[in-house]
Design an enzyme around this catalytic site. Structure first.
Site, PDB file in Angstrom:
ATOM      1  N   ASP A  24     -22.248 -62.961  40.987  1.00  0.00           N
ATOM      2  CA  ASP A  24     -21.455 -62.135  41.923  1.00  0.00           C
ATOM      3  C   ASP A  24     -21.548 -60.623  41.713  1.00  0.00           C
ATOM      4  O   ASP A  24     -21.047 -59.866  42.548  1.00  0.00           O
ATOM      5  CB  ASP A  24     -19.955 -62.479  41.877  1.00  0.00           C
ATOM      6  N   ASP A  27     -12.003 -73.097  39.550  1.00  0.00           N
ATOM      7  CA  ASP A  27     -12.404 -71.739  39.952  1.00  0.00           C
ATOM      8  C   ASP A  27     -11.284 -70.733  39.741  1.00  0.00           C
ATOM      9  O   ASP A  27     -11.510 -69.526  39.789  1.00  0.00           O
ATOM     10  CB  ASP A  27     -12.775 -71.712  41.441  1.00  0.00           C
TER      11      ASP A  27
HETATM   12  C1  BGC Z   1     -14.777 -68.859  34.938  1.00  0.00           C
HETATM   13  C2  BGC Z   1     -15.390 -69.033  33.569  1.00  0.00           C
HETATM   14  C3  BGC Z   1     -15.991 -70.409  33.443  1.00  0.00           C
HETATM   15  C4  BGC Z   1     -16.932 -70.689  34.576  1.00  0.00           C
HETATM   16  C5  BGC Z   1     -17.485 -72.091  34.534  1.00  0.00           C
HETATM   17  C6  BGC Z   1     -15.791 -69.187  36.000  1.00  0.00           C
HETATM   18  O1  BGC Z   1     -15.173 -69.153  37.233  1.00  0.00           O
HETATM   19  O2  BGC Z   1     -14.297 -67.565  35.081  1.00  0.00           O
HETATM   20  O3  BGC Z   1     -14.402 -68.845  32.603  1.00  0.00           O
HETATM   21  O4  BGC Z   1     -16.657 -70.531  32.215  1.00  0.00           O
HETATM   22  O5  BGC Z   1     -16.305 -70.489  35.808  1.00  0.00           O
HETATM   23  O6  BGC Z   1     -16.519 -73.020  34.793  1.00  0.00           O
END
Ligand code: BGC
Length: 666
Positions: free
Chosen positions: A237, A459
């Site tokens: 992103d 998420d």
């Molecule tokens: C989170 C991370 C996480 C990743 C995979 C992201 O949205 O901020 O902390 O490791 O997703 O689940």
């Protein structure tokens, strides 16, 4: 609250009316304006300075000649790192890191899946079985904060995974581990759920470099790990936010640090033979509009050119990271298709964005990137972990509605309220399993499907949750929230979600239940390139042509030449291309083309003495040396006249002579 700015809201409205700029969304976010003006000039000088620092740190870390935090990492039982020449890209990279490699399975993720399956057993035995069936699927390992490098409450550190990958390789197989680099200063500038630990300041950048990138690069450079391949997903992103959300103050503040941080990461990984870099390129629902995709390719080129190794510092790009955008919209294949006198792309769901899916977006982006100077060898990854959209409500044919919106609603498999919805989407399912060189997406130059977002990890929390990771509460994760950013729709997020990255069993259960293809089911035939962006049910131009004049209707394949004989009405031809060669081996693909409608194919080929195939995909082989056959894999056997299927293989020694191939069809 900064999540809703008048600026982005009004430009969104303009976008929808004019078909110009529209919304964008990511794993993180969605924004209104594509902005991103020339305010970058000032950062170029900064970049040059930062590269100097990067180079010095990596070199120092590798030689143990520094007294920074890197010393700690060096003292943690590491072998002395290979000496790398900073600023030069590795020259030993293969074209596609995933081809011929086995993808690493994170046993910590598998354990969570097994646990969720055990809990589901009583209620739904079939669902529990389906969970267990996919428990050993390869998923990426996220380095989502500095403590993740050594390991923290969320799981073990990078060294654990590297050692486990070596063990899984068992000294024999080529193993690839996908690692997500995700800790930029001011991370997730246009959303709140994945805000990070480092501020968008000079100090934040300095820590990113010395405490985050340097120890990772140093560990990956250890001799011990030289036999592995590591695919580094670079900062989900981040650059996309600079394309569309630069009018947001937080993104403006983060802008120079994103550029410098990404360049620093590329500079640090480029010299390492075993590390392949893939820059995050959001997804079609964020960047597909021409007004976004052009600037995206330009920005990527600008940032990559600012590195020491330039274009050589990048192996490819990855789309749909942690998002839900389908690989294909099978019943919406032409954005210009007219319904009720309007093009389908003008519907509310697409807002004039002509890229409906990730097959479209990767193909579009590839062309633009090569146009900006990237080498043709760049490959694309698509995160297919959660973009399946199966389940009972999935359409099985194009709709019959007489207005664009009715037609789109009946036809689309993406069941979101809006393509900008990105948090814990209700109704989503697992997508295609991880796979190198998936067949049927030639224009997309896919290196692989990967599961970057480990399915089952949230998420973002659906309400405020205390944490020490810097993560905020984003209303896009609240099921009850509606916003102009989603054209007034609600977020479609699941309720009761934990903090981003934490295990969300209910979401995992839904993803498995709605998997498409269903768990254990055969993979559906891909929409062929020739069919891409053509009206549903319409013959492709090339196949119409083929029917009229009896030609194959595929100029590109014909021009490649060297096809074996086999022109019978319902026969096939086989064409071999060596896509990669190295000292002791090669990688090749064989394209099978039907000269009439067929239900299956078998290619006979002969390898020279002393040569052997050691890994084959998308085909079923009878042997590995001398003369043997490779039949279709089931799902890629049935071909219409002019249709193509493909298998690939990696071998030791030398590849077969193209003219030795024979194809027979049933
Ligand atoms: C989170 C991370 C996480 C990743 C995979 C992201 O949205 O901020 O902390 O490791 O997703 O689940």
């Amino acid at each position: 609250m900064s999540f809703l700015t008048l600026g982005s809201r009004s430009s969104l409205v303009t976008a929808s009316l004019t078909g110009q700029l529209p919304p964008a969304s990511g794993h993180g976010y969605f924004g209104g304006t594509m902005a991103h003006a020339a305010a970058r000039l000032g950062t170029t000088a900064l970049r040059a300075g930062a590269i100097g620092v990067a180079t010095a740190l990596v070199l120092a870390a590798c030689t143990g000649d520094n007294d920074t935090e890197s010393d700690d990492a060096a003292s943690q039982g590491s072998d002395p790192a290979s000496v790398v020449t900073p600023g030069t890209a590795s020259s030993s990279h293969v074209d596609n890191a995933y081809a011929g490699a086995t993808m690493y399975v994170n046993d910590k993720w598998s354990a969570q899946v097994e646990e969720t399956a055990d809990a589901a057993e009583g209620d739904d035995g079939d669902l529990a079985d389906a969970m267990r069936d996919i428990a050993d699927t390869p998923t990426a390992v996220w380095m989502d904060r500095i403590s993740a490098i050594d390991g923290n409450a969320d799981g073990p550190g990078l060294r654990y995974h590297l050692d486990a990958a070596l063990e899984q390789a068992d000294g024999d197989e080529q193993m690839i581990l996908t690692v997500v680099i995700y800790d930029l200063p001011g991370r997730d500038c246009f959303a709140l759920a994945s805000n990070g630990e480092l501020p968008a300041t000079d100090e934040g950048l300095a820590r990113y470099e010395s405490d985050y990138i340097d120890p990772i690069a140093q560990m990956l450079a250890e001799d011990k790990y030289a036999s592995l391949r590591v695919a580094a997903i670079i900062e989900p992103d981040s650059l996309p936010n600079l394309v569309t959300n630069d009018s947001d103050p937080k993104c403006q503040a983060a802008d120079p640090y994103y550029r410098d941080g990404v360049a620093y990461a590329l500079d640090s990984f480029a010299p390492l033979d075993n590390v392949y870099t893939y820059i995050d390129a959001a997804h079609s629902g964020w960047l597909g509009w021409d007004t976004n995709s052009g600037p995206t390719a330009q920005l990527f080129a600008e940032v990559v050119k600012s590195t020491e190794a330039g274009f050589d510092s990048v192996d490819g790009f990855v789309t749909n990271t942690a998002n839900f955008t389908p690989l294909e919209e099978p019943y919406l294949t032409d954005p210009e298709q007219q319904v009720g006198g309007q093009p389908v792309k003008s519907g509310a769901f697409y807002e004039y964005n002509p890229d409906f899916d990730e097959a479209d977006w990767t193909a579009d982006l590839y062309t633009r990137l090569v146009g900006e100077g990237f080498p043709e060898s760049i490959g694309m990854l698509v995160d297919t972990s959660r973009n399946g959209w199966g389940g009972e409500d999935r359409p099985t044919s194009a709709g019959s509605g007489s207005t664009v919106d009715a037609f789109v609603d009946e036809s689309k498999i993406d069941a979101r309220t809006h393509r900008g919805a990105w948090c814990n989407q209700d109704g989503a399912g697992l997508g295609r399993l991880p796979q190198a060189l998936p067949d049927g997406y030639e224009a997309s130059h896919l290196d692989a499907f990967v599961w970057v977002k480990p399915p089952g990890e949230s998420d973002g929390g659906s309400s405020e949750i205390d944490n020490d990771e810097g993560k905020g509460f984003d209303p896009m994760c609240d099921p009850g929230f509606s916003t102009e950013r989603l054209a007034g729709n609600t977020t479609n997020a699941l309720a009761d979600a934990p903090l981003a990255g934490k295990w969300f069993a209910a979401q995992f259960a839904q993803l498995v239940a709605n998997a498409y293809p269903e768990v254990g089911a055969e993979v559906p035939a891909p929409r062929t390139d020739a069919d891409a962006n053509k009206p549903v049910g319409a013959e492709t131009e090339s196949s119409e042509q083929a029917q009229e004049d009896g030609s194959t209707g595929d100029d590109s394949a014909a021009a490649e030449g060297d096809e074996s004989a086999g022109d019978s009405a319902a026969g096939c031809t086989a064409q071999l291309t060596v896509v990669n060669k190295w000292g002791t081996g090669f990688e090749a693909r064989v394209k099978v083309k039907a000269t009439g409608p067929i239900t299956g194919w078998v290619v006979t080929m002969s390898l020279p003495k002393g040569s052997a195939v050691n890994n084959i995909w998308n085909g079923d082989n009878s042997g590995k040396t001398g003369t043997f056959t490779v039949g279709d894999a089931g799902w890629n056997g049935a071909l219409a006249k002019g249709g193509t299927g493909e298998f690939g293989f990696v071998g030791d020694g030398v590849a077969p002579e193209p003219s030795s191939l024979e194809c027979s069809a049933s």
